[in-house]
Scaffold this motif. Sequence first.
Motif, mmCIF file in Angstrom:
data_model
loop_
_atom_site.group_PDB
_atom_site.id
_atom_site.type_symbol
_atom_site.label_atom_id
_atom_site.label_comp_id
_atom_site.label_asym_id
_atom_site.label_seq_id
_atom_site.Cartn_x
_atom_site.Cartn_y
_atom_site.Cartn_z
ATOM 1 N N ALA A 179 0.843 -1.195 0.000
ATOM 2 C CA ALA A 179 0.000 0.000 0.000
ATOM 3 C C ALA A 179 0.880 1.247 0.000
ATOM 4 O O ALA A 179 1.978 1.246 0.558
ATOM 5 N N GLY A 180 0.361 2.288 -0.632
ATOM 6 C CA GLY A 180 1.075 3.562 -0.663
ATOM 7 C C GLY A 180 1.686 3.830 -2.024
ATOM 8 O O GLY A 180 1.435 3.112 -2.991
ATOM 9 N N LYS A 181 2.480 4.866 -2.084
ATOM 10 C CA LYS A 181 3.090 5.283 -3.346
ATOM 11 C C LYS A 181 4.503 4.714 -3.471
ATOM 12 O O LYS A 181 5.289 4.737 -2.517
ATOM 13 N N VAL A 182 4.804 4.216 -4.683
ATOM 14 C CA VAL A 182 6.141 3.697 -4.952
ATOM 15 C C VAL A 182 7.124 4.867 -4.925
ATOM 16 O O VAL A 182 6.873 5.922 -5.510
ATOM 17 N N SER A 183 8.198 4.675 -4.225
ATOM 18 C CA SER A 183 9.296 5.611 -3.975
ATOM 19 C C SER A 183 9.035 6.501 -2.775
ATOM 20 O O SER A 183 9.925 7.221 -2.353
ATOM 21 N N ALA A 184 7.847 6.444 -2.221
ATOM 22 C CA ALA A 184 7.549 7.177 -0.983
ATOM 23 C C ALA A 184 7.392 6.135 0.134
ATOM 24 O O ALA A 184 8.350 5.824 0.835
ATOM 25 N N GLU A 185 6.211 5.542 0.257
ATOM 26 C CA GLU A 185 5.978 4.514 1.282
ATOM 27 C C GLU A 185 6.402 3.115 0.841
ATOM 28 O O GLU A 185 6.553 2.220 1.669
ATOM 29 N N VAL A 186 6.556 2.908 -0.460
ATOM 30 C CA VAL A 186 6.875 1.590 -1.016
ATOM 31 C C VAL A 186 8.169 1.712 -1.823
ATOM 32 O O VAL A 186 8.279 2.583 -2.683
ATOM 33 N N SER A 187 9.142 0.854 -1.536
ATOM 34 C CA SER A 187 10.419 0.895 -2.262
ATOM 35 C C SER A 187 10.221 0.431 -3.706
ATOM 36 O O SER A 187 9.230 -0.213 -4.043
ATOM 37 N N LEU A 188 11.201 0.741 -4.531
ATOM 38 C CA LEU A 188 11.174 0.300 -5.924
ATOM 39 C C LEU A 188 11.096 -1.226 -5.997
ATOM 40 O O LEU A 188 10.311 -1.784 -6.770
ATOM 41 N N GLU A 189 11.886 -1.913 -5.192
ATOM 42 C CA GLU A 189 11.871 -3.386 -5.199
ATOM 43 C C GLU A 189 10.522 -3.927 -4.729
ATOM 44 O O GLU A 189 10.023 -4.903 -5.280
ATOM 45 N N ASP A 190 9.933 -3.311 -3.710
ATOM 46 C CA ASP A 190 8.603 -3.752 -3.266
ATOM 47 C C ASP A 190 7.541 -3.428 -4.314
ATOM 48 O O ASP A 190 6.572 -4.164 -4.477
ATOM 49 N N GLY A 191 7.732 -2.332 -5.045
ATOM 50 C CA GLY A 191 6.821 -2.020 -6.142
ATOM 51 C C GLY A 191 6.868 -3.097 -7.208
ATOM 52 O O GLY A 191 5.837 -3.526 -7.732
ATOM 53 N N LYS A 192 8.064 -3.554 -7.510
ATOM 54 C CA LYS A 192 8.237 -4.638 -8.484
ATOM 55 C C LYS A 192 7.573 -5.924 -7.969
ATOM 56 O O LYS A 192 6.916 -6.637 -8.728
ATOM 57 N N ALA A 193 7.727 -6.201 -6.679
ATOM 58 C CA ALA A 193 7.076 -7.375 -6.073
ATOM 59 C C ALA A 193 5.555 -7.231 -6.118
ATOM 60 O O ALA A 193 4.829 -8.208 -6.323
ATOM 61 N N ALA A 194 5.068 -6.002 -5.949
ATOM 62 C CA ALA A 194 3.629 -5.750 -6.026
ATOM 63 C C ALA A 194 3.114 -6.042 -7.431
ATOM 64 O O ALA A 194 2.056 -6.669 -7.604
#
Length: 154
Positions: free
Chosen positions: A52-67
């Motif tokens: 949850a949240g915005k990639v590069s703010a609350e969510v890392s780039l790697e977690d965004g990729k996992a999402a």
Amino acid sequence: MAGRIEQRLAELGITLPTPAVPIANYVPFTIAGALLVVSGQIPLRDGAVAYAGKVSAEVSLEDGKAAARLCFINLMAQVKAATGDLDRVKRVLRLGGFIASPAAFTQHAAVMNGASDLAVEVFGDAGRHARTTIGVPSLPADAAVEVEGMFELA
């Protein structure tokens, strides 16, 4: 007996979840002839948003990729619900990715590779697809990523 694609998923350690039910006035998928269109899927795990949240703010780039990867897993669950057999997928035609991110974020393509890479891992050359990836200010349920798909069926 599991088909070729389900065996591949097992090799990758992936178990498809129960497909999510729509949260508004739409259907999870439509089929027209040999074309299957799957509504956008968010990174749900066990009924809750896993990223949850915005990639590069609350969510890392790697977690965004996992999402994005998790969104593709949820897309495959919908494909299985629509077809009964993932081996009916002749080709992944198109993926559309929506990345919740601040205005200055520019690495949307890297995030969406989480879904695209998995499509190729699972379906091989038939997983290579056209794609659109855009940044958005927010997504339903504060999801970091949403991915929609279009598939050709045999």
